[in-house]
Design a protein around this motif. Structure first.
Motif, PDB file in Angstrom:
ATOM      1  N   THR A   1      -4.467   5.306   0.216  1.00 35.73           N
ATOM      2  CA  THR A   1      -4.097   3.963   0.866  1.00 35.73           C
ATOM      3  C   THR A   1      -2.851   3.473   0.017  1.00 35.73           C
ATOM      4  O   THR A   1      -1.954   2.874   0.478  1.00 35.73           O
ATOM      5  CB  THR A   1      -5.109   2.747   0.534  1.00 35.73           C
ATOM      6  OG1 THR A   1      -6.485   3.040   1.289  1.00 35.73           O
ATOM      7  CG2 THR A   1      -4.758   1.294   0.760  1.00 35.73           C
ATOM      8  N   VAL A   2      -2.709   3.592  -1.257  1.00 39.55           N
ATOM      9  CA  VAL A   2      -1.644   3.563  -2.002  1.00 39.55           C
ATOM     10  C   VAL A   2      -0.277   4.304  -1.514  1.00 39.55           C
ATOM     11  O   VAL A   2       0.738   3.642  -0.990  1.00 39.55           O
ATOM     12  CB  VAL A   2      -1.692   3.849  -3.356  1.00 39.55           C
ATOM     13  CG1 VAL A   2      -0.089   3.726  -4.154  1.00 39.55           C
ATOM     14  CG2 VAL A   2      -2.616   2.895  -4.036  1.00 39.55           C
ATOM     15  N   SER A   3      -0.454   5.524  -0.925  1.00 40.04           N
ATOM     16  CA  SER A   3       0.472   6.341  -0.352  1.00 40.04           C
ATOM     17  C   SER A   3       1.035   5.773   1.014  1.00 40.04           C
ATOM     18  O   SER A   3       2.010   5.902   1.398  1.00 40.04           O
ATOM     19  CB  SER A   3      -0.002   7.918  -0.226  1.00 40.04           C
ATOM     20  OG  SER A   3       0.732   8.558   0.582  1.00 40.04           O
ATOM     21  N   GLU A   4       0.039   5.302   1.801  1.00 37.44           N
ATOM     22  CA  GLU A   4       0.276   4.780   3.017  1.00 37.44           C
ATOM     23  C   GLU A   4       1.152   3.412   2.731  1.00 37.44           C
ATOM     24  O   GLU A   4       2.193   3.309   3.627  1.00 37.44           O
ATOM     25  CB  GLU A   4      -1.119   4.391   3.859  1.00 37.44           C
ATOM     26  CG  GLU A   4      -1.771   5.802   4.229  1.00 37.44           C
ATOM     27  CD  GLU A   4      -1.399   6.373   5.439  1.00 37.44           C
ATOM     28  OE1 GLU A   4      -0.391   5.819   5.774  1.00 37.44           O
ATOM     29  OE2 GLU A   4      -1.993   7.199   5.971  1.00 37.44           O
ATOM     30  N   LEU A   5       0.739   2.786   1.999  1.00 35.27           N
ATOM     31  CA  LEU A   5       1.438   1.538   2.000  1.00 35.27           C
ATOM     32  C   LEU A   5       2.845   1.407   1.385  1.00 35.27           C
ATOM     33  O   LEU A   5       3.751   0.714   1.394  1.00 35.27           O
ATOM     34  CB  LEU A   5       0.607   0.454   0.978  1.00 35.27           C
ATOM     35  CG  LEU A   5      -0.771  -0.027   1.766  1.00 35.27           C
ATOM     36  CD1 LEU A   5      -1.608  -0.874   0.793  1.00 35.27           C
ATOM     37  CD2 LEU A   5      -0.567  -0.574   3.017  1.00 35.27           C
ATOM     38  N   ARG A   6       2.989   2.608   0.504  1.00 34.48           N
ATOM     39  CA  ARG A   6       4.380   2.808  -0.007  1.00 34.48           C
ATOM     40  C   ARG A   6       5.495   3.197   1.190  1.00 34.48           C
ATOM     41  O   ARG A   6       6.516   2.628   1.211  1.00 34.48           O
ATOM     42  CB  ARG A   6       4.093   4.058  -1.059  1.00 34.48           C
ATOM     43  CG  ARG A   6       3.740   3.751  -2.312  1.00 34.48           C
ATOM     44  CD  ARG A   6       3.803   5.160  -3.092  1.00 34.48           C
ATOM     45  NE  ARG A   6       3.487   4.887  -4.641  1.00 34.48           N
ATOM     46  CZ  ARG A   6       3.963   4.572  -5.491  1.00 34.48           C
ATOM     47  NH1 ARG A   6       5.121   3.864  -5.655  1.00 34.48           N
ATOM     48  NH2 ARG A   6       3.438   4.545  -6.925  1.00 34.48           N
ATOM     49  N   GLN A   7       4.809   3.788   1.876  1.00 34.39           N
ATOM     50  CA  GLN A   7       5.565   4.134   3.144  1.00 34.39           C
ATOM     51  C   GLN A   7       5.815   3.158   4.357  1.00 34.39           C
ATOM     52  O   GLN A   7       6.884   2.865   4.922  1.00 34.39           O
ATOM     53  CB  GLN A   7       5.100   5.336   4.040  1.00 34.39           C
ATOM     54  CG  GLN A   7       5.008   6.796   2.931  1.00 34.39           C
ATOM     55  CD  GLN A   7       4.349   7.862   3.702  1.00 34.39           C
ATOM     56  OE1 GLN A   7       4.728   8.306   4.711  1.00 34.39           O
ATOM     57  NE2 GLN A   7       3.391   8.440   3.101  1.00 34.39           N
TER      58      GLN A   7
END
Length: 270
Positions: free
Chosen positions: A100-106
């Motif tokens: 989820t962190v990875s998705e939101l960073r993008q």
């Protein structure tokens, strides 16, 4: 996920930017809140947000899937609340939060306030207080395109099931507000449902949030065999096939002190 593979997306509250990712979770949903403003790249706010992300993705304690974190001080303070589904263990929770962190960073770069819903977890962060705040917007809805064969009977059974589950979840303690069960609709049909609130809500607040979520079925997925209603403080889901597991066991409840205790973990100020 069985019959959930065919899903449509229903956007709620178009004032917020809606994004869909086709990464690890093909039904991942996010909202980048325009009204909260943006931060500058390489700023103190971004450093504090990175501290939050680092804590979430390397947190040694399970906390029964609930995290309340804060980093920095105003005007660059970042507050975050993360919630994993009640039937997911620590490894699954950590994996979901990492993704989820990875998705939101993008998907939401430079936004001060963001919310992301994965299948097994929810993550919110903002430059304002989030802990203990009942919030029902922005939201989202996903539904299976297949119609139920007996909508009147199905809707009656589903309404009763969700009402019962909402009461059970709302009555849960400060570690978890979660409930899941199934009901028989007909000879060959069973509906499976799950509800969950952020455990920092009161019993009344959890019940209110799930009532709002249940009301959203009528505008999104009434008569469909599967649906997810996603809100910042709670969510509900129902399907025609099993999708949940046995909840992670909770410890025996401690003696009540009558005082609401925050699970916030402070991060060094920046």
């Amino acid at each position: 996920m069985g019959s959930s593979r065919l899903l449509f997306f229903c956007w709620i509250l178009p004032l917020f930017v809606a994004n869909l990712s086709l990464g690890a979770d093909p039904y991942f949903q996010s909202r980048c809140v325009d009204t909260a403003g943006n931060y500058t790249a390489n700023s103190a706010y971004q450093a504090n947000l990175n501290s939050i992300f680092s804590q979430l993705t390397s947190h040694p304690d399970f906390n029964y899937g609930f995290y309340n974190l804060s980093a920095g001080q105003n005007p660059n303070q970042v507050n975050a609340v993360a919630l994993c589904r009640g039937d997911r263990n620590q490894d699954e929770c950590n994996t979901c939060l990492n993704e989820t962190v990875s998705e939101l960073r993008q998907l939401c770069p430079l936004y001060k306030e963001v919310i992301g819903w994965s299948e097994f977890c929810t993550l919110r962060y903002a430059n304002r207080d989030l802990f203990g705040e009942l919030e029902t917007s922005p939201g989202s809805c996903l539904y299976n395109v297949q119609d139920v064969p007996n909508p009147d009977r199905f809707n009656q059974v589903l309404d009763k099931l969700l009402t019962n589950l909402s009461s059970l979840a709302a009555a849960g303690g400060p570690l978890r507000k979660y409930a899941a069960d199934n009901s028989t609709v007909g000879v060959f049909q069973i509906v499976y449902a799950m509800v969950q609130c952020s455990p920092d809500l009161s019993e009344q607040e959890c019940g209110d949030c799930l009532s709002v979520a249940k009301y959203g079925i009528g505008g999104c997925c009434l008569g469909k065999i599967g649906c997810r209603i996603l809100r910042p403080s709670c969510f509900l889901r129902y399907e025609s096939e099993p999708f949940y597991q046995t909840p992670i066991p909770l410890p025996s409840p401690p003696h009540s002190t009558g005082r609401k205790v925050s699970k916030e973990r402070k991060i060094p100020l920046i």
